[in-house]
Every structure is written in C-alpha cells, then in structure tokens.
Design an enzyme around this catalytic site. Structure first.
Site, PDB file in Angstrom:
ATOM      1  N   ASP A  12       0.813  -1.214   0.000  1.00  0.00           N
ATOM      2  CA  ASP A  12       0.000   0.000   0.000  1.00  0.00           C
ATOM      3  C   ASP A  12       0.851   1.271   0.000  1.00  0.00           C
ATOM      4  O   ASP A  12       2.077   1.212   0.201  1.00  0.00           O
ATOM      5  CB  ASP A  12      -0.948   0.001   1.217  1.00  0.00           C
ATOM      6  CG  ASP A  12      -0.267  -0.411   2.522  1.00  0.00           C
ATOM      7  OD1 ASP A  12       0.970  -0.368   2.577  1.00  0.00           O
ATOM      8  OD2 ASP A  12      -0.974  -0.755   3.476  1.00  0.00           O
TER       9      ASP A  12
ATOM     10  N   GLU B 253      -9.838  -1.799   5.369  1.00  0.00           N
ATOM     11  CA  GLU B 253     -10.479  -1.535   6.652  1.00  0.00           C
ATOM     12  C   GLU B 253     -11.692  -2.443   6.857  1.00  0.00           C
ATOM     13  O   GLU B 253     -12.233  -3.000   5.896  1.00  0.00           O
ATOM     14  CB  GLU B 253     -10.924  -0.063   6.704  1.00  0.00           C
ATOM     15  CG  GLU B 253      -9.772   0.940   6.560  1.00  0.00           C
ATOM     16  CD  GLU B 253      -8.903   1.064   7.810  1.00  0.00           C
ATOM     17  OE1 GLU B 253      -8.725   0.059   8.531  1.00  0.00           O
ATOM     18  OE2 GLU B 253      -8.388   2.171   8.052  1.00  0.00           O
TER      19      GLU B 253
ATOM     20  N   HIS C 173      -7.305  -4.720  10.210  1.00  0.00           N
ATOM     21  CA  HIS C 173      -7.069  -4.513   8.783  1.00  0.00           C
ATOM     22  C   HIS C 173      -5.775  -5.169   8.321  1.00  0.00           C
ATOM     23  O   HIS C 173      -4.846  -5.373   9.095  1.00  0.00           O
ATOM     24  CB  HIS C 173      -7.147  -3.021   8.390  1.00  0.00           C
ATOM     25  CG  HIS C 173      -5.983  -2.170   8.775  1.00  0.00           C
ATOM     26  ND1 HIS C 173      -6.116  -0.825   9.062  1.00  0.00           N
ATOM     27  CD2 HIS C 173      -4.662  -2.432   8.910  1.00  0.00           C
ATOM     28  CE1 HIS C 173      -4.931  -0.323   9.338  1.00  0.00           C
ATOM     29  NE2 HIS C 173      -4.034  -1.273   9.256  1.00  0.00           N
TER      30      HIS C 173
ATOM     31  N   ASN D 266      -7.430  -2.668  14.290  1.00  0.00           N
ATOM     32  CA  ASN D 266      -8.836  -2.958  13.990  1.00  0.00           C
ATOM     33  C   ASN D 266      -8.994  -4.176  13.084  1.00  0.00           C
ATOM     34  O   ASN D 266     -10.059  -4.391  12.519  1.00  0.00           O
ATOM     35  CB  ASN D 266      -9.506  -1.733  13.360  1.00  0.00           C
ATOM     36  CG  ASN D 266      -8.866  -1.348  12.035  1.00  0.00           C
ATOM     37  OD1 ASN D 266      -7.938  -2.011  11.562  1.00  0.00           O
ATOM     38  ND2 ASN D 266      -9.354  -0.287  11.412  1.00  0.00           N
TER      39      ASN D 266
HETATM   40  C1  GLP Z   1      -0.747   0.204   8.744  1.00  0.00           C
HETATM   41  C2  GLP Z   1      -0.415  -0.488   7.413  1.00  0.00           C
HETATM   42  C3  GLP Z   1      -0.509  -1.975   7.550  1.00  0.00           C
HETATM   43  C4  GLP Z   1       0.164  -2.351   8.846  1.00  0.00           C
HETATM   44  C5  GLP Z   1      -0.694  -1.922  10.004  1.00  0.00           C
HETATM   45  C6  GLP Z   1      -0.064  -2.151  11.366  1.00  0.00           C
HETATM   46  O1  GLP Z   1      -1.745   1.112   8.631  1.00  0.00           O
HETATM   47  N1  GLP Z   1      -1.193  -0.083   6.295  1.00  0.00           N
HETATM   48  O2  GLP Z   1       0.091  -2.605   6.414  1.00  0.00           O
HETATM   49  O3  GLP Z   1       0.313  -3.757   8.912  1.00  0.00           O
HETATM   50  O4  GLP Z   1      -1.156  -0.615   9.826  1.00  0.00           O
HETATM   51  O5  GLP Z   1       0.910  -1.208  11.637  1.00  0.00           O
HETATM   52  P1  GLP Z   1       2.001  -1.388  12.783  1.00  0.00           P
HETATM   53  O6  GLP Z   1       2.882  -2.509  12.322  1.00  0.00           O
HETATM   54  O7  GLP Z   1       2.725  -0.096  12.825  1.00  0.00           O
HETATM   55  O8  GLP Z   1       1.270  -1.734  14.018  1.00  0.00           O
END
Ligand code: GLP
Length: 261
Positions: free
Chosen positions: A67, A143, A138, A136
């Site tokens: 992404d 989402e 995702h 959440n």
């Molecule tokens: C972000 C990314 C995800 C990631 C997630 C968790 O928004 N788009 O690909 O896995 O949230 O983030 P973190 O690893 O910082 O907890």
C-alpha cells in the site's frame, strides 16, 4: 492457519526473516509482497544482516508493496516508498527497477490500481506476502467491512487507523485520509502468506483473526481460508487466544521439515 507463538517480537521477526530467506534461497527470482509499519522493522533489519553476513542474494528478487498513502510523493519522509528504501532496499543488492510500491501521486488513481494488478500478474504472482495487522483487524489498508474479494483499490482510512498511524506520522491533521492498497482478494492470491502481530494492542485483532468467524468486520480473518498462511505472534499479542495451548502443542510436535529454524 499455522499459528506460531514466540517469546517476543524480536524472535518473531527473526523467524519471519528466516522464512523469507528460505523462500529467496529456494527461488532466487522470488516475488515478495512486502509490508510497512512498525511491526516488520526488525524483520527487515534481520534480512539486511543476512545479506551482509551470509550473502543472501536479492539481485533477482522482485517486490510489491501492499500500500501507499494517496498524495505522498516517493521522497516524502512518511511515504511507504521511502520507508522501504530506508529499511531495506538501499541496504541490499535488489535492482530498484524490480521494487514496486503503488504510486500515491498518480493523476488517475484507478488506472494506477489496475496497472498494479497487471504488474503483479506479469511478474507471475506473489510467492510470499508479508503482512502486519491493524489494531482494527485490517490488512494492508483494507479496513473493516470492505469486500473480502477486493482487488487493488483506493480506500478511505478509518478514524482508528488515522489515530494509530498518527503516532508514527507525527501530525494527524497532515495525514492523508486515502491510500492505495492491494485488495484482500489480491493478497489471498499470494502462494504463501506470513503475518506478524506483536504487543498488547493487537490482542483483540489477533483473537478475531484466528478464532473469530471469517468475516469482513475483521479483514485479517480472510486468512483462515488461505491454504498456506502462517501467523507469527509474541506472548503479548497471543494473550487472548482460547486455543494457545493447542498452537504450542502443534509447534512442539512438528517434523523437522515443517520447521523454519
Ligand atoms: C498500517 C499499514 C498496515 C500495517 C498496520 C499495522 O496502517 N497499512 O500494512 O500492517 O497498519 O501497523 P504497525 O505494524 O505499525 O502496528
């Protein structure tokens, strides 16, 4: 799902790095799907170490990131392209032309989404997709309640995600509210998936993903239907699981060829 509980995030990341390293050794022209966020930072550090110390060769590897924020140019300090350059690409021997991150500045975002799908297909599909897990539930920026059959698309970030990522981004007001992300359907086509989730903030999402129903309210739960998905947790993120003894039992009784370290 294969569920592996490691004592801490450090060991979880090392295991994730070993799985990726094995994939690249077995198939030097592997196509890797990569993720950003705080979770995989140590995994990338481990891969950089394996390249430097053991000669792990990325020269024929192709990568596709999950992404990118809409509106952030590649050089922006918070762009996912910049994250990948800084945490992995510039420390290994990968050909920059073989590293793909969606272009969040594309004039026609929908055309960029279509082209991303086409590029993945032209590369022969993804051999291994690395994932983190949002608080959440995702995956990528898919989402809750979005289609589980979605393809690469433009998503509006939830308020929860904006709050969670503001910790890293700094200024919440300046954060983009949209992102291009591989769809859940795109992710599910990867031949292998490795998802990492660590720490107490992920307890609920981990429970829903592994032991809840397969449901769009928790996009990560789609992995229950994947033929080869491995979830790597630490003790903290696994704390709410009902069947954690079973996952440990399975792990202890694996054949040597079913292990990664
Ligand atoms: C972000 C990314 C995800 C990631 C997630 C968790 O928004 N788009 O690909 O896995 O949230 O983030 P973190 O690893 O910082 O907890």
């Amino acid at each position: 799902m294969e569920v592996i509980i490691r004592p801490d995030a450090e060991e979880g990341c090392l295991l994730g790095a070993k799985i990726i390293a094995k994939t690249v050794r077995d198939k030097p022209d592997a196509v890797l799907g990569l993720a950003t966020g705080r979770t995989p930072e140590r995994l990338y550090r481990a891969l950089v170490g394996m390249h430097r110390d053991d000669g792990l060769d990325f020269s024929r590897v192709t990568t596709f990131n999950l992404d990118e924020y809409v509106g952030l140019p590649p050089g922006h300090p918070q762009s996912y392209r910049r994250f990948m350059d800084e945490h992995l690409f510039r420390h290994i021997d990968i050909d920059p032309a073989n590293t793909h991150v969606p272009d969040g500045t594309a004039e026609d975002l929908q055309a960029e989404c279509r082209s991303y799908e086409e590029r993945i297909a032209a590369a022969g599909g993804i051999d291994l997709q690395l994932l983190g897990l949002g608080r959440n539930g995702h995956i990528g920026f898919n989402e809750p309640t979005g289609s589980l059959n979605s393809r690469t698309w433009v998503r509006i970030l939830s308020e929860q995600t904006l709050t969670d990522n503001a910790e890293v981004f700094g200024d919440r007001a300046a954060m983009p509210r949209h992102a291009i992300t591989m769809g859940v359907g795109t992710i599910m086509e990867a031949r292998r998936i490795v998802l990492l989730a660590f720490g107490p903030a992920k307890v609920r999402a981990v429970m829903d993903m592994i032991e809840g129903p397969l449901a769009a309210i928790c996009p990560g739960s789609a992995l229950q239907a994947h033929p080869r998905a491995t979830v790597v947790l630490d003790e903290e993120s696994a704390a709410g699981l009902q069947f954690s003894d079973h996952y440990r039992w399975v792990d202890e009784n694996k054949f040597p060829w079913q292990r990664y370290d």
